[in-house]
Design an enzyme around this catalytic site. Structure first.
Site, PDB file in Angstrom:
ATOM      1  N   LYS A 147      29.680  25.568  49.533  1.00 57.86           N
ATOM      2  CA  LYS A 147      29.820  27.219  49.581  1.00 57.86           C
ATOM      3  C   LYS A 147      28.190  26.886  49.101  1.00 57.86           C
ATOM      4  CE  LYS A 147      32.667  30.182  48.729  1.00 57.86           C
ATOM      5  NZ  LYS A 147      34.361  30.931  49.730  1.00 57.86           N
TER       6      LYS A 147
HETATM    7  P1  NAD Z   1      35.772  41.838  48.886  1.00 59.31           P
HETATM    8  O1  NAD Z   1      34.906  41.575  48.333  1.00 59.31           O
HETATM    9  O2  NAD Z   1      35.934  42.274  50.288  1.00 59.31           O
HETATM   10  O3  NAD Z   1      37.503  42.712  48.468  1.00 59.31           O
HETATM   11  C1  NAD Z   1      37.032  42.360  46.732  1.00 59.31           C
HETATM   12  C2  NAD Z   1      38.235  43.625  46.124  1.00 59.31           C
HETATM   13  O4  NAD Z   1      38.137  42.896  45.090  1.00 59.31           O
HETATM   14  C3  NAD Z   1      37.767  44.561  46.264  1.00 59.31           C
HETATM   15  O5  NAD Z   1      38.532  45.155  46.981  1.00 59.31           O
HETATM   16  C4  NAD Z   1      37.535  45.154  44.736  1.00 59.31           C
HETATM   17  O6  NAD Z   1      37.621  46.491  44.479  1.00 59.31           O
HETATM   18  C5  NAD Z   1      38.871  44.102  43.762  1.00 59.31           C
HETATM   19  N1  NAD Z   1      38.497  43.589  43.128  1.00 59.31           N
HETATM   20  C6  NAD Z   1      37.271  43.415  42.233  1.00 59.31           C
HETATM   21  N2  NAD Z   1      37.460  43.381  40.671  1.00 59.31           N
HETATM   22  C7  NAD Z   1      38.523  43.553  40.709  1.00 59.31           C
HETATM   23  C8  NAD Z   1      39.147  43.952  39.623  1.00 59.31           C
HETATM   24  N3  NAD Z   1      38.691  43.653  37.550  1.00 59.31           N
HETATM   25  N4  NAD Z   1      40.824  44.274  39.679  1.00 59.31           N
HETATM   26  C9  NAD Z   1      41.243  44.423  40.881  1.00 59.31           C
HETATM   27  N5  NAD Z   1      40.418  44.449  41.813  1.00 59.31           N
HETATM   28  C10 NAD Z   1      39.879  43.925  42.086  1.00 59.31           C
HETATM   29  O7  NAD Z   1      35.863  40.375  48.809  1.00 59.31           O
HETATM   30  P2  NAD Z   1      36.968  39.312  49.785  1.00 59.31           P
HETATM   31  O8  NAD Z   1      36.474  38.810  51.792  1.00 59.31           O
HETATM   32  O9  NAD Z   1      38.390  40.090  49.800  1.00 59.31           O
HETATM   33  O10 NAD Z   1      37.881  38.389  49.389  1.00 59.31           O
HETATM   34  C11 NAD Z   1      38.700  38.363  48.074  1.00 59.31           C
HETATM   35  C12 NAD Z   1      38.968  37.066  47.660  1.00 59.31           C
HETATM   36  O11 NAD Z   1      39.405  36.736  49.066  1.00 59.31           O
HETATM   37  C13 NAD Z   1      37.490  35.572  46.843  1.00 59.31           C
HETATM   38  O12 NAD Z   1      38.291  35.095  46.132  1.00 59.31           O
HETATM   39  C14 NAD Z   1      37.048  35.212  48.455  1.00 59.31           C
HETATM   40  O13 NAD Z   1      36.446  34.293  47.994  1.00 59.31           O
HETATM   41  C15 NAD Z   1      38.500  35.197  49.317  1.00 59.31           C
HETATM   42  N6  NAD Z   1      38.338  34.605  50.441  1.00 59.31           N
HETATM   43  C16 NAD Z   1      37.747  35.381  51.217  1.00 59.31           C
HETATM   44  C17 NAD Z   1      38.194  35.527  52.608  1.00 59.31           C
HETATM   45  C18 NAD Z   1      37.574  36.080  53.545  1.00 59.31           C
HETATM   46  O14 NAD Z   1      37.621  36.665  54.901  1.00 59.31           O
HETATM   47  N7  NAD Z   1      36.697  37.361  53.273  1.00 59.31           N
HETATM   48  C19 NAD Z   1      38.247  34.385  53.450  1.00 59.31           C
HETATM   49  C20 NAD Z   1      38.765  32.766  51.700  1.00 59.31           C
HETATM   50  C21 NAD Z   1      38.542  33.838  50.849  1.00 59.31           C
END
Ligand code: NAD
Length: 425
Positions: free
Chosen positions: A118
């Site tokens: 990471k």
């Molecule tokens: P992103 O940046 O696209 O979206 C994050 C979302 O979280 C946004 O809608 C934001 O408004 C919301 N958010 C932030 N703070 C918040 C709060 N206090 N209350 C409510 N909502 C809040 O990120 P993502 O890629 O969707 O990733 C989200 C999670 O999934 C992370 O933990 C990431 O590590 C995990 N993840 C992502 C992927 C991927 O392929 N993108 C894969 C595995 C895991």
């Protein structure tokens, strides 16, 4: 599609705790059940390599700001290190270590030929211009490029980064080493990205929920869910849940949230979001905050935003029968125990959100062979891998009479341990 740079500043809703210690505690719990030898245990727990770099960036104001950047390669026994790059103000070495370790177990559980890594930069992408982000990405890539490579370490997007950031990383790396699309995944299609990658994590989350319901003789049809986060993972999770006949009754993002008992109109919400960059204020729904979202009477709760959001202070308020972890490490250990004791089933992050890394593997394979798949093939192969991993975990959890999380860690640790032992020392 929702932009990953448009959702406002992130703030954690849970108390800050050491995520790395928490992940190691999960590891120890599973390693105890496997009667793992202490020497092998310490090899598997300790990150292989940790790189910390200073990332000086000339800001639009003309001043130079020095950011801290990290890349942690946790374990590479099963293949090149693999894991996302996070841009977020709360990124620190311990968080990156925890997430790198989770990637080791996730790739092993899905049986994709990668290790776990990471990276991240402690910055606030919401308050940076595109050109500042590009400069930051190029400088960060240059400084860690010595440990990257298609057969060495392959980054991908995570919170605060997207296909554009991956394009800059690929370009920066390629300008030093020659054209190398396989050095990152999650790229745009025009640069060798895979069809289906953007939606893959959300698709995987819903496939896993569906596999769970099938295993207990039920289905998503008619089931209600609440989703925290409407970024990459949350938006596609909501879309596929409603496409399978389920009802998404609540969604929150960093700016607010919405609730409709009868189910939100997800197609209309997508259009609303495209314009307003938030779900807050969506017509035909009541306002909703995180605290209330976690306490809703729904069939399934899907945290898909931040880590550490299910804590000992809100776990006892959760009424959902199923929690599917779209986000990485959303549940603190005490809360996890509390949910388990109350009979609430939790499908862990390393299984539930593994759709992204699975299609990243397909993307890497396509880049290495220069032969590109159609979207149907990507989605079918993803479904096969996710359902197989679910069934492996489900069977072991039954046999061991343990939680899905413990079973998932046991399976993954066993696979990595075997590879580590076969490679020798
Ligand atoms: P992103 O940046 O696209 O979206 C994050 C979302 O979280 C946004 O809608 C934001 O408004 C919301 N958010 C932030 N703070 C918040 C709060 N206090 N209350 C409510 N909502 C809040 O990120 P993502 O890629 O969707 O990733 C989200 C999670 O999934 C992370 O933990 C990431 O590590 C995990 N993840 C992502 C992927 C991927 O392929 N993108 C894969 C595995 C895991």
């Amino acid at each position: 599609m929702p932009s990953r740079f448009s959702t406002g500043r992130f703030t954690s809703t849970g108390p800050r705790h050491n995520a790395y210690e928490a992940v190691n505690a999960l590891f120890d719990n599973a390693a105890d059940r496997l009667n793992m030898d202490p020497q092998l245990r310490s090899i598997l727990k300790t990150p292989f390599r940790e790189v910390t770099v200073a990332v000086p960036v000339r800001m639009d104001s003309g001043k130079i700001h020095v950011y801290a950047g990290y890349r942690v390669q946790h374990n590479g026994a099963r293949g090149p290190w693999k894991g996302g790059i996070r841009y977020h103000p709360e990124v620190d070495l311990d968080e990156v270590r925890a997430l790198a370790s989770l990637m080791t177990w996730k790739t092993a559980l899905l049986d994709v030929p990668f290790g776990g890594a990471k990276g991240g930069v402690s910055c606030d992408p919401m308050n940076m211009s595109q050109i500042e982000l590009e400069r930051l990405t190029r400088k960060f890539t240059a400084r860690i490029s010595i440990v990257l490579g298609p057969q060495r370490d392959v980054p991908a997007p995570d919170m605060g980064t997207d296909g554009k950031v991956m394009s800059w990383m690929m370009d920066e790396y390629s300008s030093r080493r020659g054209y190398a699309p396989a050095v990152v995944t999650g790229k745009p299609l025009s640069l060798g990205g895979s069809k289906g990658r953007l939606a893959a994590t959300g698709r995987g989350v819903v496939t896993i929920a569906d596999s769970y319901y099938s295993a207990i003789g039920e289905s998503i049809k008619g089931k209600t869910c609440a989703v925290q986060g409407y970024g990459n993972v949350g938006s596609f999770t909501a879309k596929f849940w409603s496409e399978r006949g389920g009802k998404v009754v609540a969604i929150t993002d960093v700016k607010g949230g919405v609730y409709n008992k009868a189910g939100l109109d997800i197609a209309a919400l997508e259009k609303f979001f495209a314009e307003k960059r938030t779900v807050a204020g969506f017509p035909g729904a009541e306002p909703m905050n995180n605290q209330d979202l976690f306490g809703l009477e729904v069939d399934c709760l899907i945290p898909a935003a931040l880590g550490d959001v299910i804590t000992s202070s809100n776990a006892n308020n959760i009424k959902a029968k199923l929690v599917v972890e779209g986000a990485n490490h959303p549940t603190q250990p005490d809360a996890d125990e509390d949910l388990h004791e109350r009979g609430i089933v939790v499908i862990p992050d390393i299984l539930a959100n593994a759709g992204g890394v699975t299609v990243s593997y397909f993307e890497w394979t396509q880049n290495l062979t220069s032969f590109y798949w159609d979207e149907d093939k990507v989605n079918k192969e993803l479904e096969i891998k996710m359902r197989r991993a679910f069934l492996d975990v489900h069977e072991l959890a039954r046999k061991e009479k343990c939680s899905y999380r413990t079973a998932a860690f046991m399976l993954a640790i066993r696979r990595v341990a075997e590879a580590e032992e076969q490679r020798g020392n």
